[in-house]
Motif scaffolding. Structure first.
Motif, mmCIF file in Angstrom:
data_model
loop_
_atom_site.group_PDB
_atom_site.id
_atom_site.type_symbol
_atom_site.label_atom_id
_atom_site.label_comp_id
_atom_site.label_asym_id
_atom_site.label_seq_id
_atom_site.Cartn_x
_atom_site.Cartn_y
_atom_site.Cartn_z
ATOM 1 N N LYS A 6 48.078 -4.032 64.329
ATOM 2 C CA LYS A 6 47.235 -4.901 65.145
ATOM 3 C C LYS A 6 46.804 -6.134 64.362
ATOM 4 C CE LYS A 6 43.152 -2.136 63.942
ATOM 5 N NZ LYS A 6 42.063 -1.268 64.448
ATOM 6 N N ASP B 183 43.710 -8.924 64.856
ATOM 7 C CA ASP B 183 42.509 -9.340 65.581
ATOM 8 C C ASP B 183 42.195 -10.801 65.288
ATOM 9 O OD1 ASP B 183 42.403 -6.725 66.354
ATOM 10 O OD2 ASP B 183 40.656 -6.188 65.157
ATOM 11 N N SER C 1 36.041 -4.507 66.546
ATOM 12 C CA SER C 1 36.661 -5.448 65.613
ATOM 13 C C SER C 1 35.609 -6.209 64.839
ATOM 14 C CB SER C 1 37.548 -6.429 66.382
ATOM 15 O OG SER C 1 37.936 -7.508 65.569
ATOM 16 N N SER D 59 37.214 -11.055 69.165
ATOM 17 C CA SER D 59 37.228 -10.217 70.366
ATOM 18 C C SER D 59 38.592 -10.134 71.038
ATOM 19 C CB SER D 59 36.198 -10.742 71.371
ATOM 20 O OG SER D 59 36.437 -12.118 71.635
ATOM 21 N N TYR D 60 39.664 -10.620 70.355
ATOM 22 C CA TYR D 60 41.005 -10.561 70.916
ATOM 23 C C TYR D 60 41.923 -9.820 69.956
ATOM 24 C CZ TYR D 60 39.025 -14.116 73.951
ATOM 25 O OH TYR D 60 38.216 -14.786 74.833
ATOM 26 N N ARG D 61 42.732 -8.937 70.509
ATOM 27 C CA ARG D 61 43.577 -8.078 69.666
ATOM 28 C C ARG D 61 45.018 -8.060 70.179
ATOM 29 N NH1 ARG D 61 40.939 -2.684 68.682
ATOM 30 N NH2 ARG D 61 40.108 -3.889 66.934
ATOM 31 N N CYS E 191 38.521 -6.703 72.749
ATOM 32 C CA CYS E 191 37.905 -5.598 72.029
ATOM 33 C C CYS E 191 36.449 -5.934 71.719
ATOM 34 C CB CYS E 191 38.669 -5.285 70.743
ATOM 35 S SG CYS E 191 38.985 -6.702 69.671
#
Length: 316
Positions: free
Chosen positions: A56, A58, A138, A142-144, A280
């Motif tokens: 992942k 983030d 995270s 806030s983006y994954r 996230c």
């Protein structure tokens, strides 16, 4: 040991070319003031082996816009300790990986038990996998983006290695205040500048290895806050919850994958980027310099990927 202040204003103590287990790290870090690393009253906890097939990345809104504009991933700033352009990913460990690791640990500990006996014990490992390495939240935005590891390496192989398999090396161990990060360097085979870093091998005692499209991670500390104690009996594992006075705070570790990208972009199709994107939650202790959106919106994502509108799912 070397020390640097990274781009997020955190102090890193690091050891090049080595993945130091905690006992060795404690010896190497003698002289440092660290209220977590040198504790010796940590309750017994499991030592499983995780087989991880996804990674992942983030990011915050600024990073998301850059990824959309570039149609892929690049390093916005050189790594302070090495001066390299590195694209950072971390392991994505979910309930399925935890359940599988628990099963392997039981089979290894009790090789003569029946299927029914093994089934009766399952459900204890999740009490210990509570550090930020296992959380859905995270510290970096806030983006994954979550990708199958094989897909990520295949894209890197085609775009950076002229179709040859990429090379993986033991890059460094980083010690923060409470986090230990084991970094694996991935680079193209035509790069001789990394020959001083050991190749990542299938050493059964290594913290991290690579096999059959997966990273094998043997964490040194999984809980950060130790609220349970493991009791390994002759025929089963039991978990005891500790009273508040006995709860201990300790270091926790994770694994990072650093792709050497120079000043180039690791390109992906726009539809693939959008497909692998979720929102996230933010952790209480976020990295300095990160702008976290408490309510990430589909409007922004659909603005960046107008040809691929779809609901923005949550990674939870």
């Amino acid at each position: 040991m070397e020390t640097v202040t990274n781009r997020r204003y955190s102090e890193e103590h690091f050891w090049r070319s080595r993945h130091l287990r905690l006992n060795d790290l404690k010896k190497e870090a003698q002289g440092l003031v660290n209220q977590y690393l040198f504790k010796d009253n940590i309750p017994e906890y499991p030592h499983p082996e995780f087989v991880v097939s996804h990674v992942k990345h983030d990011t915050d809104e600024e990073g998301l816009r850059c990824i959309s504009e570039d149609n892929g991933f690049k390093d916005p700033m050189k790594d302070q300790s090495s001066g390299l352009d590195l694209l950072w990913w971390s392991l994505s460990v979910g309930p399925d990986e935890i359940k599988s690791a628990e099963r392997r640990l039981l089979e290894k500990t009790y090789p003569d038990q029946t299927e029914e006996e093994l089934q009766e014990q399952q459900g204890f490992l999740e009490k210990f996998t509570t550090s930020p390495a296992f959380l859905k939240s995270s510290r970096l935005g806030s983006y994954r983006f979550t990708f199958p590891l094989e897909d990520l390496l295949e894209a890197y192989r085609e775009q950076f290695c002229s179709g040859a398999p990429p090379v993986m090396r033991v890059f460094k161990t980083i010690l923060y205040k409470q986090e230990v990060n084991y970094v694996v360097l991935v680079h193209s085979p035509d790069q001789d500048q990394f020959s001083d870093y050991p190749l990542l091998t299938e050493d059964p005692d290594a913290v991290c290895t690579y096999r059959d499209g997966c990273f094998i991670w043997r964490p040194e500390a999984m809980s950060e806050t130790h609220r349970y104690e493991l009791i390994v009996g002759p025929d089963q594992m039991e978990v005891t919850e500790l009273f508040d006075d006995n709860v201990q705070y300790y270091v926790w570790d994770n694994v990072s994958i650093a792709l050497h990208v120079e000043d180039k972009v690791l390109d992906f199709d726009a539809g693939r980027l959008r497909e692998n994107l979720k929102s996230c939650r933010g952790e209480i202790f976020r990295k300095r310099g990160v702008k976290y959106e408490d309510f990430p919106t589909e409007e922004l994502v659909n603005e960046l990927w107008p040809d691929h509108p779809s609901p923005l799912e949550k990674d939870e």
